[in-house]
Design an enzyme around this catalytic site. Structure first.
Site, PDB file in Angstrom:
ATOM      1  N   GLU A 108       7.597   2.380  14.522  1.00  0.00           N
ATOM      2  CA  GLU A 108       8.278   3.034  13.398  1.00  0.00           C
ATOM      3  C   GLU A 108       8.027   4.536  13.528  1.00  0.00           C
ATOM      4  O   GLU A 108       7.044   4.949  14.155  1.00  0.00           O
ATOM      5  CB  GLU A 108       7.754   2.490  12.062  1.00  0.00           C
ATOM      6  CG  GLU A 108       8.190   1.046  11.874  1.00  0.00           C
ATOM      7  CD  GLU A 108       7.981   0.499  10.476  1.00  0.00           C
ATOM      8  OE1 GLU A 108       6.929   0.741   9.888  1.00  0.00           O
ATOM      9  OE2 GLU A 108       8.902  -0.201   9.994  1.00  0.00           O
ATOM     10  N   ASN A 158       0.788  -1.236   0.000  1.00  0.00           N
ATOM     11  CA  ASN A 158       0.000   0.000   0.000  1.00  0.00           C
ATOM     12  C   ASN A 158       0.824   1.292   0.000  1.00  0.00           C
ATOM     13  O   ASN A 158       0.355   2.308  -0.481  1.00  0.00           O
ATOM     14  CB  ASN A 158      -1.014  -0.004   1.152  1.00  0.00           C
ATOM     15  CG  ASN A 158      -0.373  -0.199   2.498  1.00  0.00           C
ATOM     16  OD1 ASN A 158       0.806  -0.537   2.599  1.00  0.00           O
ATOM     17  ND2 ASN A 158      -1.133   0.000   3.550  1.00  0.00           N
ATOM     18  N   CYS A 167      -3.605   0.308   6.853  1.00  0.00           N
ATOM     19  CA  CYS A 167      -3.687  -0.522   8.061  1.00  0.00           C
ATOM     20  C   CYS A 167      -4.352   0.183   9.232  1.00  0.00           C
ATOM     21  O   CYS A 167      -5.067  -0.429  10.004  1.00  0.00           O
ATOM     22  CB  CYS A 167      -2.286  -0.933   8.457  1.00  0.00           C
ATOM     23  SG  CYS A 167      -1.212   0.497   8.604  1.00  0.00           S
TER      24      CYS A 167
HETATM   25  N1  LIG Z   1       0.782  -1.629  10.528  1.00  0.00           N
HETATM   26  C1  LIG Z   1       1.205  -1.190   9.372  1.00  0.00           C
HETATM   27  O1  LIG Z   1       2.074  -0.323   9.339  1.00  0.00           O
HETATM   28  C2  LIG Z   1       0.636  -1.712   8.097  1.00  0.00           C
HETATM   29  C3  LIG Z   1      -0.033  -2.911   8.005  1.00  0.00           C
HETATM   30  N2  LIG Z   1      -0.497  -3.378   6.804  1.00  0.00           N
HETATM   31  C4  LIG Z   1      -1.256  -4.619   6.746  1.00  0.00           C
HETATM   32  O2  LIG Z   1      -0.805  -5.391   5.639  1.00  0.00           O
HETATM   33  C5  LIG Z   1      -1.871  -6.106   5.045  1.00  0.00           C
HETATM   34  C6  LIG Z   1      -1.916  -5.885   3.564  1.00  0.00           C
HETATM   35  O3  LIG Z   1      -0.676  -6.048   2.989  1.00  0.00           O
HETATM   36  P1  LIG Z   1      -0.297  -7.360   2.178  1.00  0.00           P
HETATM   37  O4  LIG Z   1       0.867  -6.990   1.336  1.00  0.00           O
HETATM   38  O5  LIG Z   1      -1.486  -7.938   1.521  1.00  0.00           O
HETATM   39  O6  LIG Z   1       0.151  -8.305   3.382  1.00  0.00           O
HETATM   40  P2  LIG Z   1       0.844  -9.741   3.349  1.00  0.00           P
HETATM   41  O7  LIG Z   1       0.966 -10.152   4.756  1.00  0.00           O
HETATM   42  O8  LIG Z   1       0.161 -10.631   2.393  1.00  0.00           O
HETATM   43  O9  LIG Z   1       2.277  -9.484   2.716  1.00  0.00           O
HETATM   44  C7  LIG Z   1       3.186  -8.558   3.255  1.00  0.00           C
HETATM   45  C8  LIG Z   1       4.589  -8.924   2.829  1.00  0.00           C
HETATM   46  O10 LIG Z   1       4.964 -10.173   3.397  1.00  0.00           O
HETATM   47  C9  LIG Z   1       5.469 -11.053   2.402  1.00  0.00           C
HETATM   48  N3  LIG Z   1       5.176 -12.427   2.816  1.00  0.00           N
HETATM   49  C10 LIG Z   1       4.028 -13.122   2.622  1.00  0.00           C
HETATM   50  N4  LIG Z   1       4.130 -14.344   3.179  1.00  0.00           N
HETATM   51  C11 LIG Z   1       5.364 -14.425   3.743  1.00  0.00           C
HETATM   52  C12 LIG Z   1       6.065 -15.432   4.473  1.00  0.00           C
HETATM   53  N5  LIG Z   1       5.497 -16.608   4.740  1.00  0.00           N
HETATM   54  N6  LIG Z   1       7.307 -15.167   4.908  1.00  0.00           N
HETATM   55  C13 LIG Z   1       7.879 -13.959   4.671  1.00  0.00           C
HETATM   56  N7  LIG Z   1       7.276 -12.974   3.972  1.00  0.00           N
HETATM   57  C14 LIG Z   1       6.031 -13.194   3.513  1.00  0.00           C
HETATM   58  C15 LIG Z   1       4.761 -10.586   1.154  1.00  0.00           C
HETATM   59  O11 LIG Z   1       5.435 -11.019  -0.009  1.00  0.00           O
HETATM   60  C16 LIG Z   1       4.777  -9.090   1.330  1.00  0.00           C
HETATM   61  O12 LIG Z   1       6.025  -8.537   0.975  1.00  0.00           O
HETATM   62  C17 LIG Z   1      -3.102  -5.630   5.753  1.00  0.00           C
HETATM   63  O13 LIG Z   1      -3.493  -6.562   6.716  1.00  0.00           O
HETATM   64  C18 LIG Z   1      -2.662  -4.359   6.430  1.00  0.00           C
HETATM   65  O14 LIG Z   1      -3.412  -4.013   7.541  1.00  0.00           O
HETATM   66  C19 LIG Z   1      -0.294  -2.678   5.677  1.00  0.00           C
HETATM   67  C20 LIG Z   1       0.373  -1.486   5.709  1.00  0.00           C
HETATM   68  C21 LIG Z   1       0.855  -0.897   6.923  1.00  0.00           C
HETATM   69  C1  LIG Z   2       0.410   7.198   6.022  1.00  0.00           C
HETATM   70  N1  LIG Z   2      -0.698   6.656   6.776  1.00  0.00           N
HETATM   71  C2  LIG Z   2      -0.659   7.141   8.146  1.00  0.00           C
HETATM   72  C3  LIG Z   2      -1.942   7.076   6.165  1.00  0.00           C
HETATM   73  C4  LIG Z   2      -0.668   5.195   6.757  1.00  0.00           C
HETATM   74  C5  LIG Z   2       0.584   4.548   7.329  1.00  0.00           C
HETATM   75  C6  LIG Z   2       0.381   3.098   7.650  1.00  0.00           C
HETATM   76  C7  LIG Z   2       0.333   2.226   6.454  1.00  0.00           C
HETATM   77  O1  LIG Z   2       1.393   2.024   5.840  1.00  0.00           O
HETATM   78  O2  LIG Z   2      -0.772   1.697   6.125  1.00  0.00           O
END
Ligand SMILES: NC(=O)C1=CN([C@@H]2O[C@H](COP(=O)(O)OP(=O)(O)OC[C@H]3O[C@@H](n4cnc5c(N)ncnc54)[C@H](O)[C@@H]3O)[C@@H](O)[C@H]2O)C=CC1
Ligand SMILES: C[N+](C)(C)CCCC(=O)O
Length: 505
Positions: free
Chosen positions: A479, A168, A299
């Site tokens: 972070e 994202n 997220c």
């Molecule tokens: N807290 C935060 O800062 C954020 C959290 N998110 C969360 O991320 C999710 C969406 O992102 P996605 O890319 O679909 O998540 P995802 O968990 O499917 O993938 C994230 C990353 O992990 C890698 N990955 C997948 N399986 C793996 C494994 N078994 N071992 C190591 N790496 C692996 C993927 O290739 C990708 O680079 C949502 O649940 C969202 O809430 C997204 C952005 C920011």
């Molecule tokens: C930039 N912000 C605060 C809108 C989102 C940051 C968290 C994420 O990567 O989803």
């Protein structure tokens, strides 16, 4: 060379870019993938067209990147913080200078609007400047001991860190992880999401141009298998992950085997609480900011919107009016405010959540349908109209699960006590928000919400100076902000004896 690739790519418009340059980076240059037979197409979300091929790195390639990063680390860690700062400030300057070009490529790969992507790139160079500023401040403590003896502490880097990113905020996540890592003297091997592989390598080229030693920031492409190789690699000292909760749990398990430190930035289902004494227009704007950035794929979004009963009709009328007015379409146009979701499966998943919400008694006040822009080149893009769901209850699927799409669920509440209980009734704990004019209530609610961030009278602002991270299943570690230095460094205690050794033997 690096700049000419960027110049050539950023000349493109929606529907015209094809990326053929290698997307891996180590040893100070782009590296061609070895296993072309495993190539998978990467799509441009706005058109559904193939943008490039993703060839996952295997064990040998990951190993090469690790060696390259480790060699760079040995030089970088010895440099004074102020010297590292100078290089990072140059990287920040280059990112800022090329912000439009980088943003454009981010839009083509990710589908978000150019207006948002420009903010993302600005946050990236600000993060780089911020951690450059902290690089020269790393210091320890001096502790006096009896007999003139003393000890002191040194803040030292961890070594080679692995960064694993979500789709994202592709460029921003790469910077958010690497800037504090590098400021502390570490190296990083970064793996972007396989859906957004294009911009991390641009960051690698910028670091090189700014003067980091070759290998200090490497990019390996791939999905779960490559990610697994990173977590299991003996050279890796720490894994910083952004993504979903299920993947986060796997990362933690794998890292435990090598006793590697982890930072987990995971998903959320954050509450946004709107009291009847709020300033309504700001609350409505806040609810939109909490739900519709990056097509709802954020997220920390406040997707459970609790509205005090007395103001529900006015709130709904205003929020629906503004949601219907969001211009959806070609993400590269200045007037667009919502682009395309990341993939066809993601779009289908989000639409399914909307139908399920209807089946469970929710009422769609607007949106929730596939959207087909009039421009013929966008016909196969992954667009949908932003959706407001009314009549929601806490036990509905759309209220319990992270949808990761432009869907706002609205629920009425009566009292503060009740809404706090309901807001906390989730396994997630990333963010939260409250709108009220009563300052005591605002701080009381902030104290009682179980979440890593609480926004008062705003939502989703993201200055780099403030720490960001989760409670509960939304992860741990932070972070942004000063505290992140602690997650990318370790403390050494040096003990100095000034007298004779008093031996017991
Ligand atoms: N807290 C935060 O800062 C954020 C959290 N998110 C969360 O991320 C999710 C969406 O992102 P996605 O890319 O679909 O998540 P995802 O968990 O499917 O993938 C994230 C990353 O992990 C890698 N990955 C997948 N399986 C793996 C494994 N078994 N071992 C190591 N790496 C692996 C993927 O290739 C990708 O680079 C949502 O649940 C969202 O809430 C997204 C952005 C920011
Ligand atoms: C930039 N912000 C605060 C809108 C989102 C940051 C968290 C994420 O990567 O989803």
């Amino acid at each position: 060379m690096a700049q000419s690739i960027l110049d050539a790519m950023s000349g493109a418009s929606t529907g015209s870019l094809v990326v053929t340059e290698p997307l891996n980076y180590w040893g100070g240059k782009r590296v061609k993938p070895r296993q072309e037979k495993n190539a998978e197409p990467v799509f441009e979300p706005a058109t559904g067209r193939v943008l490039c091929q993703l060839v996952p790195c295997g064990a040998e390639e990951v190993d090469e990147a690790m060696q390259s990063a480790h060699t760079a680390y040995l030089t970088w860690r010895k440099m004074a913080g102020m010297e590292r700062a100078r290089v990072m400030l140059e990287a920040a300057r280059i990112i800022r200078e090329r912000r439009e070009k980088i943003a454009k490529i981010e839009v083509i790969n990710n589908g978000k609007s150019i207006t948002e992507a420009l903010v993302d790139i600005d946050v990236a160079w600000q993060s780089m400047e911020y951690y450059a500023g902290l690089a020269g401040t790393l210091s320890g403590q001096h502790i006096q001991l009896p007999g003139g003896a003393f000890s002191y502490t040194r803040r030292e880097p961890l070594g080679v860190c692995a960064g694993i990113g979500a789709f994202n905020y592709p460029f921003q996540i790469a910077v958010t992880k690497s800037a504090p890592a590098l400021a502390c003297g570490n190296a990083m091997v970064f793996k972007p999401s396989p859906m957004t592989p294009v911009t991390a390598v641009i960051l690698a080229e910028i670091y090189k141009e700014a003067g980091v030693p070759d290998g200090l920031f490497c990019v390996v492409q791939g999905g779960a298998e490559t990610g697994t190789l990173l977590c299991g690699h003996p050279t890796v000292a720490k894994v910083s992950f952004t993504g979903s909760v299920p993947t986060g749990k796997k990362i933690m398990e794998m890292s435990a085997k090598g006793v590697k430190q982890v930072t987990l930035e995971l998903g959320g289902k954050s509450p946004l609480i709107i009291f009847k004494d709020c300033e309504l227009e700001n609350a409505v704007k806040g609810a939109l900011m909490a739900n519709f950035l990056t097509q709802g794929q954020v997220c920390c979004n406040g997707t459970r919107v609790f509205v005090q009963k007395e103001i529900m009709p006015q709130f709904l009328e205003e929020v629906v009016k503004r949601t219907k007015a969001i211009p959806v379409g070609d993400p590269l146009l200045d007037g667009t405010r919502m682009g395309a979701l990341i993939s066809k499966p993601q779009l289908d998943k989000v639409l399914k959540y909307v139908s399920q919400a209807k089946a469970e008694g929710g009422r769609v006040l607007c949106g929730g349908d596939p959207f087909v822009p009039s421009d013929p080149k966008l016909k196969a893009g992954y667009f949908m109209s932003p959706c407001v769901l009314d009549n929601c209850r806490d036990d509905m699927t759309c209220v319990k699960e992270e949808i990761f799409g432009p869907v706002m669920s609205v629920m009425p509440f009566d009292t503060e006590e009740e809404v706090i209980k309901r807001a906390n009734n989730t396994t997630y704990g990333l963010a939260s928000g409250v709108f009220t004019r009563d300052i005591s209530r605002a701080h009381r609610v902030a104290e009682n919400l179980e979440a890593g961030t609480c926004f008062i009278n705003n939502y989703n602002t993201s200055p780099v100076e403030m720490p960001f991270g989760g409670y509960k299943n939304s992860g741990f570690g932070r972070e942004n902000g000063q505290v992140t230095i602690e997650y990318y460094s370790q403390l050494k205690t040096v003990v100095v004896e000034m007298g004779n050794v008093e031996s017991l033997f």
